[in-house]
Design an enzyme around this catalytic site. Structure first.
Site, PDB file in Angstrom:
ATOM      1  N   ALA A 115      42.743  23.153 -21.452  1.00  0.00           N
ATOM      2  CA  ALA A 115      44.004  22.452 -21.216  1.00  0.00           C
ATOM      3  C   ALA A 115      43.835  21.144 -20.462  1.00  0.00           C
ATOM      4  O   ALA A 115      44.817  20.483 -20.147  1.00  0.00           O
ATOM      5  CB  ALA A 115      44.962  23.362 -20.440  1.00  0.00           C
ATOM      6  N   GLY A 116      42.598  20.760 -20.143  1.00  0.00           N
ATOM      7  CA  GLY A 116      42.378  19.520 -19.425  1.00  0.00           C
ATOM      8  C   GLY A 116      42.321  19.671 -17.928  1.00  0.00           C
ATOM      9  O   GLY A 116      42.326  18.670 -17.200  1.00  0.00           O
ATOM     10  N   ALA A 122      34.720  24.702 -13.831  1.00  0.00           N
ATOM     11  CA  ALA A 122      34.905  25.648 -12.723  1.00  0.00           C
ATOM     12  C   ALA A 122      34.139  26.941 -12.974  1.00  0.00           C
ATOM     13  O   ALA A 122      33.509  27.492 -12.058  1.00  0.00           O
ATOM     14  CB  ALA A 122      36.393  25.932 -12.532  1.00  0.00           C
ATOM     15  N   ASP A 164      33.791  16.301 -14.137  1.00  0.00           N
ATOM     16  CA  ASP A 164      34.419  17.600 -13.922  1.00  0.00           C
ATOM     17  C   ASP A 164      33.580  18.502 -13.022  1.00  0.00           C
ATOM     18  O   ASP A 164      34.099  19.132 -12.093  1.00  0.00           O
ATOM     19  CB  ASP A 164      34.657  18.301 -15.259  1.00  0.00           C
ATOM     20  CG  ASP A 164      35.768  17.665 -16.071  1.00  0.00           C
ATOM     21  OD1 ASP A 164      36.145  16.515 -15.764  1.00  0.00           O
ATOM     22  OD2 ASP A 164      36.258  18.305 -17.018  1.00  0.00           O
TER      23      ASP A 164
END
Length: 338
Positions: A115-116, A122, A164
């Site tokens: 979902a971005g 993570a 990220d």
């Protein structure tokens, strides 16, 4: 048993352009993936994943990495989720010098898949941390970030950036430009996230931008302009007091840049009707700025609004499946249980 967690993220500015060496500023948010790792006596890996949800579905499976559970979830997302876990295990084995280490792994996440919001980063960061700690070979956050980037790079066929994984490992707001990654000081910005319940195909979206950039000079200029927006945003953040509540003037300046950023991303073809609808709903509700976050094509938008108005407006917006306030996660990867 070792349990580690790592936060998701939103992009204040810079997605897609960061792939081409332009700077980006992602910010960690308090939506976390938690990974439990328990060493085994053999070299097998058993994975149990819960709460990896997409549009109301939940994936629950047991089996070795590489197996494909029979679940009603888009195959590309399922393959990616399994690939990231496998890559995290490989990096942990290499880091610990234990190529035959086996694990029982459990994954839980409140970050929507694809979902971005950095769900894969993570999971990989928390997975490597939990596995190396379980083997008695803990890594520094920077080494975790580097190994997690390598894992994403392999799974994404060389299309990953460091943004990220570095943000998830370090927490807070970070600046990424090529291989140069640093934390930056920022006030606790009032993020509101809208989620359309879907997900974009990151690989296809990145490839589409690459094709436009190679074919048209103005598309290449658009990518450069996104980098210019990031630099201006950095200048504004650098003048702000990180320990004070953000003033309306600061939020307005950042919001204008977010709006510009969304327009340029739309021009590159990575937005979607649902994302545009949520962006405009947020702006109409009084948000200082709003934009898609992540690869686009579906997924999430992020807005700046200290009031409840944007969250309320999004919850009544057609195509918005969920809306929530997202606190800045000042702590990155962390141990939840030894």
């Amino acid at each position: 048993m070792t349990v580690c967690s790592a936060p998701g993220k939103v992009y204040l500015f810079g997605e897609h352009a960061v792939v081409y060496g332009e700077p980006a500023v992602p910010c960690a948010i308090e939506r976390r993936a938690r990974v439990t790792a328990e060493p085994r006596s053999d070299d097998h890996v058993r994975v149990e994943a819960e709460d990896l949800s997409l549009d109301g579905f939940t994936v629950e499976y047991d089996g070795a990495v590489g197996d494909h559970p029979d679940v009603d979830v888009e195959r590309s997302l399922l393959d990616a989720a399994m690939g990231y876990i496998d890559a995290a295990v490989s990096q942990a084995r290499e880091a610990a010098g234990a190529p035959d280490a086996g694990f029982d792994i459990a994954v839980e996440s409140d970050i929507p898949l694809g979902a971005g919001l950095g769900s894969s980063a993570a999971v990989v960061v928390a997975g490597i941390d939990a596995a190396t700690r379980a083997l008695g070979e803990p890594l520094s956050p920077r080494e975790l970030a580097d190994r997690a980037y390598r894992a994403e790079y392999d799974v994404q066929d060389g299309q990953a950036s460091r943004a990220d994984t570095f943000c998830s490992a370090m927490g807070g707001a970070v600046r990424v430009e090529g291989d140069d990654c640093e934390r930056i000081e920022t006030p606790n910005l009032p993020f509101v996230v809208g989620f359309d319940g879907g997900a974009g195909d990151t690989g296809a979206l990145v490839a589409g931008v690459r094709e436009l950039k190679s074919e048209y000079d103005f598309a290449a200029d658009t990518v450069t302009s996104i980098g210019d927006i990031v630099r201006e945003g950095e200048r504004i953040l650098g003048a702000a007091d990180p320990d004070a509540e953000p003033e309306a003037e600061l939020l307005a300046e950042l919001g204008d840049l977010m709006n510009f950023n969304h327009g340029l991303l739309s021009a590159l073809g990575v937005s979607a009707r649902s994302l545009d609808s949520m962006v405009w709903a947020a702006r109409d509700a009084g948000a200082h700025g709003a934009k898609l976050t992540g690869a686009g094509g579906g997924g999430c938008i992020v807005a700046l609004d200290p009031t409840p108005e944007t969250k309320t407006a999004l919850s009544f917006t057609q195509g918005c499946a969920d809306a929530f306030r997202a606190e800045l996660a000042t702590e990155g990867v962390r141990v939840e249980a030894p």
